[in-house]
Each structure stands twice: as structure tokens, then as C-alpha cells.
Design a protein around this motif. Structure first.
Motif, short mmCIF file in Angstrom:
data_model
loop_
_atom_site.label_atom_id
_atom_site.label_comp_id
_atom_site.label_asym_id
_atom_site.label_seq_id
_atom_site.Cartn_x
_atom_site.Cartn_y
_atom_site.Cartn_z
N SER A 91 5.77 6.03 -25.55
CA SER A 91 7.13 5.60 -25.88
C SER A 91 7.09 4.02 -26.68
O SER A 91 7.67 4.01 -27.77
CB SER A 91 8.34 5.41 -24.92
N ASN A 131 12.23 12.07 -23.93
CA ASN A 131 11.05 12.33 -24.73
C ASN A 131 10.82 11.79 -26.08
O ASN A 131 11.80 11.84 -26.90
CB ASN A 131 11.19 13.84 -24.85
N ARG A 134 11.44 13.63 -29.03
CA ARG A 134 12.78 14.13 -29.55
C ARG A 134 13.52 12.79 -30.06
O ARG A 134 14.23 12.88 -31.07
CB ARG A 134 13.46 14.67 -28.28
#
Ligand SMILES: [Zn+2]
Length: 253
Positions: A91, A131, A134
Motif C-alpha cells: 500500500s 485492497n 482496487r
């Protein structure tokens, strides 16, 4: 009272590099001034009041004084630290990729409120553990909107006919979206697009992030959509983002 040389803005650090003995030159993304090149003097000294707060992957409130070459950071406060965003390498790498796309899309001293809100929201979603893939697709699709190049996924980009579910589609970023089976298109640029991937592209335009987070999708379709949006942005921004290489390495590892 602050003098007219001083101003305060929300900001997200996009890039930074060390300069001279203890300074740092940074690119800030701000809602009303767009991109700002600034200098933080003495920030690399352990005694610096600015040092700890002036970090990327956070929303800051920054006081600046107008300077001849660079505006000078005088005070920093952290609005949002988004600490959970940094917990996962994927991330964090995604956040750097989104920052690079923003950096490519904005100009110095030009308001970019929509795009700022988009990056800020993407960092919030990463911090909420959505996610990262996404979040990235959602951001890429809306970034294209902000750039005024919304991908066409409902009608053929050539003949303007409404696409039907039982035909064969091709994805043609240089033409701005999907090409129907009847139109020839430029031979070298044609990539087949499955009807499932087309549906997901439409979902990225229509659904909010929370609904997107909950979709159950086959890995092959996610991969197809990722490639389609990556190709689309490479064409729109005229080259591939450098940070994608690092992001891909992390995901492979
Ligand atoms: Zn057509």
C-alpha cells in the motif's frame, strides 16, 4: 498578523531530495496552488522543529514564506498521518505510484482541487486497508476524468454505436476507449477486451469506492483491467510511471 509574504496551505509531499548540508527541496501538492517547489532549511538536523512532521504519505498543514527561487517552509503540522497506509509495503508503494501520477498531472501554481481531493481520498482508502490494486484502479479511472480524457466504455469510439454484450471488443487507448467489432481501428494498437473486463471498467466509472472494495472478481479479469488502465494512462500521460517497476517487484516478491 502574518505578512503578505506568508501563507498557509494543506499539502501532500510528492517528491523530496536532500540539498546542501541539511536542507531538503520538496514538491508539494496543494489544493489551491497546485504544485509548489519549496525548501525546508536545516530540516535534516536532529534539532530541527520541522523534521519529524515534514513527511510524504501524510496530509500536512504547511506555513510558507515566499522566496526568490523556492518558497520556504516555516511551520508544519500533521493533519492526517495515515499510519496504517505505511504498514504494508504494497500500500505504501501504491501510494508513491499515485503521487507520481498526480505529479505528472498538475502544474505549478495552478489550482487542482479535484485532483487533490482524489489523491487524499485514495490515501484514506489505503489507510482503511482497502485492497491497494482496487484503490489504484479507482484512482486511475478518476484521474483520467480529471485530465479530461474519461475512457469511453459504453459506445464504440469510432462509430459511436452502443456496445452489445455479445460482440468482440478491442481496447484502444490512443482512440480513447473501446472499439466495436465492426470498426477496423489501427492494427498495431488493438488489444482484445473481454466482456467481463468491460463490465469492471464500467463499474470503476459508476460505483463508489466502498462498493468497488466489495466486488468479487476473478484474478484474470482484475489483471486485464489493470493492464487496460495502465495502458490508457501511459498514453494519456505520454509515458509509464517510474514507480510502477518498484510496485511490480513488491507484488511479485
Ligand atoms: Zn464501431
Amino acid at each position: 498578523m502574518p505578512s503578505s509574504r506568508q501563507y498557509v496551505t494543506d499539502a501532500i509531499v510528492l517528491t523530496r531530495f536532500d540539498y546542501a548540508e541539511a536542507d531538503r527541496i520538496m514538491t508539494l501538492f496543494t489544493p489551491t496552488h497546485g504544485k509548489l517547489k519549496v525548501i525546508a532549511k536545516g530540516v535534516r538536523r536532529t534539532t530541527s522543529r520541522l523534521g519529524g512532521a515534514l513527511e510524504p504519505l501524510a496530509e500536512l498543514r504547511v506555513a510558507l514564506a515566499r522566496g526568490r527561487t523556492f518558497d520556504v517552509v516555516t511551520q508544519v503540522q500533521v493533519n492526517h498521518a495515515w499510519l496504517r497506509l505505511r504498514d504494508s509495503l504494497e500500500s505504501a508503494a501504491t501510494a508513491w505510484y499515485l503521487a507520481e501520477l498526480a505529479d505528472r498531472s498538475i502544474e505549478e501554481r495552478h489550482a487542482a482541487e479535484g485532483l487533490y481531493a482524489l489523491l487524499r481520498r485514495a490515501y484514506e482508502l489505503l489507510d482503511e486497508s482497502m485492497n491497494p490494486g482496487r484503490v489504484a484502479r479507482w484512482y486511475e479511472m478518476h484521474l483520467a476524468d480529471e485530465l479530461g480524457v474519461r475512457p469511453e466504455v459504453d459506445r464504440c469510439v469510432e462509430c459511436d454505436r452502443t456496445l452489445e454484450a455479445d460482440e468482440r471488443f478491442r481496447w484502444v487507448p490512443p482512440l480513447g476507449g473501446v472499439l466495436c467489432s465492426r470498426c477496423p481501428g489501427p492494427p498495431r494498437e488493438l488489444t482484445a477486451l473481454s466482456v467481463e473486463a468491460l463490465k469492471v471498467l464500467k463499474a470503476y466509472q459508476r460505483l463508489d469506492a466502498e462498493a468497488l472494495a466489495g466486488l468479487r472478481l476473478p484474478a484474470a479479469v482484475e489483471a486485464e483491467v489493470e493492464q487496460a488502465l495502465r495502458d490508457f494512462l501511459r498514453v494519456s500521460l505520454e509515458r509509464e510511471a517510474r514507480s510502477l517497476q518498484f510496485l511490480d517487484e513488491i507484488r511479485r516478491g
